[in-house]
Design a protein around this motif. Structure first.
Motif, PDB file in Angstrom:
ATOM      1  N   THR A 224       0.833  -1.206   0.000  1.00 16.86           N
ATOM      2  CA  THR A 224       0.000   0.000   0.000  1.00 16.86           C
ATOM      3  C   THR A 224       0.873   1.263   0.000  1.00 16.86           C
ATOM      4  O   THR A 224       0.555   2.252  -0.666  1.00 16.86           O
TER       5      THR A 224
ATOM      6  N   GLY B 275      -4.495  -3.976  -0.990  1.00 17.66           N
ATOM      7  CA  GLY B 275      -4.171  -5.390  -1.232  1.00 17.66           C
ATOM      8  C   GLY B 275      -5.129  -6.033  -2.215  1.00 17.66           C
ATOM      9  O   GLY B 275      -4.748  -6.891  -3.011  1.00 17.66           O
TER      10      GLY B 275
ATOM     11  N   ASP C  16      -3.293  -2.811   4.803  1.00 15.48           N
ATOM     12  CA  ASP C  16      -3.041  -3.008   3.372  1.00 15.48           C
ATOM     13  C   ASP C  16      -4.320  -2.647   2.611  1.00 15.48           C
ATOM     14  O   ASP C  16      -5.028  -3.498   2.081  1.00 15.48           O
TER      15      ASP C  16
ATOM     16  N   ALA D   2      -6.118  -6.463   5.180  1.00 15.43           N
ATOM     17  CA  ALA D   2      -5.827  -6.347   3.748  1.00 15.43           C
ATOM     18  C   ALA D   2      -7.166  -6.270   3.030  1.00 15.43           C
ATOM     19  O   ALA D   2      -7.803  -7.281   2.755  1.00 15.43           O
TER      20      ALA D   2
ATOM     21  N   SER E 215       2.873  -8.369  -1.837  1.00 14.31           N
ATOM     22  CA  SER E 215       2.378  -7.877  -0.560  1.00 14.31           C
ATOM     23  C   SER E 215       2.646  -8.820   0.609  1.00 14.31           C
ATOM     24  O   SER E 215       3.388  -8.504   1.532  1.00 14.31           O
TER      25      SER E 215
END
Ligand code: CP3
Length: 341
Positions: free
Chosen positions: A147, A208, A205, A241, A220
């Motif tokens: 991110t 994600g 995240d 995420a 990731s």
């Protein structure tokens, strides 16, 4: 030492009297008290002044009665500490005037000494812990490397982060170098937060879900795994995420004690994928806080029943929206607190 340790006990898999609750982005623009400080100080000034960060962090604890405080800061202080200019433009969001596109650009970023560059965060945490005086735990946080790469390469917010993805797919070696630098910085940063007093850490995240399952693993999760491994003997970690529910099983295998989920997956399916030994956090659609209070109350009950007792921290599936009436946010929190099995 903590008077309310519901979140910590839930993360450890212990039985609790009730389901704990907090809200992502709970310190923010829906609170008039936040808006009053926002009118007087710039965004990064609020982040960098421990007294202001502490005051803002405590606002939702006092005003809406959540079971945890989350540090007031931003995920973008890490790219800043790594040497990139980051500004926040009113009503437009983050802007990085000189994003990373090439090998030469990568030379402009470094893995910094965190005490030197992010010491103000550690000072804020110490002050927050004093002011909380054990009322509720303090959650520290950082952005996931993927991110952060999105913003460092794209240079601004985006719905698709196509430039960041193209960077990863066309210059994978460069991307992995950058991701590793972010990871090394983040590990030192989160360890510093824990040393200063954070009781739990969450890795955000937010983007994600833009990646395929294979690319999520490669760009990731590989890095999140390193962060969780470095922290897991110190404090409980939560991975959020957004949109990456396809990887709940592999996220559960990292050693994190909690997984955040958004509203696009049912609690039942999330549980099936994540297994029976991990706490799930979520997953109320933030836009539903605009519904009338009786509807919020009803939907909170449905959500809690969906997750079942234990191994659940009630939360939104993403950050609270700026236009939510404070009494609706409070109704959400109160409905969780009032629920009994
Ligand atoms: O949860 C909390 O209350 C703690 C504070 C917090 C902020 N940002 C404060 C903030 C946290 C945990 C974040 C994380 C963050 N920042 C994320 C991950 C979580 C998510 O929502 O997906 C991301 C992607 C960012 C980057 C960022 N910061 C954006 C895209 C924006 C602009 C959009 C927006 O919501 O305003 C920010 C600014 C920001 N960070 C604000 C706050 C309270 C709003 C600033 C303001 O206008 O006053």
């Amino acid at each position: 030492m903590l008077q309310n340790d519901l979140i910590i006990r839930t993360l450890r898999g212990e039985k609790t009297e009730r389901t704990p609750v907090w809200m992502m982005r709970q310190a923010g623009r829906y609170l008039p008290e936040y808006m009053a400080l926002r009118a007087k100080y710039g965004f990064f000034e609020r982040c960098q002044t421990p007294e202001l960060a502490a005051e803002i962090t405590l606002q939702p604890v006092d005003i809406v009665g959540v079971d945890a405080a989350i540090l007031f800061s931003d995920i973008l202080v890490v790219p800043q500490a790594m040497g990139l200019e980051v500004e926040l433009i009113e009503s437009k969001g983050p802007n990085l005037p000189e994003p990373i596109k090439t090998t030469a650009d990568l030379k402009r970023v470094r893995v910094p000494e965190v005490e030197e560059t992010l010491g103000y965060v550690f000072d804020a945490i110490k002050l927050i812990k004093q002011q909380l005086n054990g009322r509720v735990p303090l959650i520290g946080f950082a952005g996931a490397p993927w991110t952060l790469l999105c913003y460092m390469v794209q240079g601004k917010g985006s719905k698709t982060f196509d430039e960041a993805k193209i960077f990863c797919y066309t210059q994978p070696e460069l991307a992995h170098q950058l991701l590793q630098m972010i990871t090394d910085t983040t590990i030192a940063y989160l360890k510093g937060q824990v040393k200063a007093g954070a009781d739990v850490v969450q890795i955000f995240d937010s983007w994600g879900g833009l990646l395929s399952p294979a690319d999520f693993e490669n760009f990731s999760l590989k890095y999140i795994r390193q962060i969780v491994a470095a922290l897991k003997d110190e404090v409980p970690t939560i991975i959020f995420a957004k949109g990456a529910w396809h990887s709940l099983e592999s996220m559960a295998a990292t050693g994190a004690l909690g997984l955040g989920i958004d509203w696009c997956i049912t609690p039942q399916l999330a549980r099936q994928m994540a297994g029976n030994n991990i706490t799930l956090q979520g997953n109320f659609d933030p836009a539903k806080l605009m519904s009338p209070i009786p509807v919020i109350q009803k939907e909170v009950k449905e959500m809690l029943k969906g997750f079942g007792p234990g191994l659940h921290i009630a939360n939104l599936g993403h950050g609270i929206l700026p236009n939510v009436p404070v009494d609706h946010a409070r109704a959400f929190v109160d409905a969780v607190k009032a629920f009994t099995w």
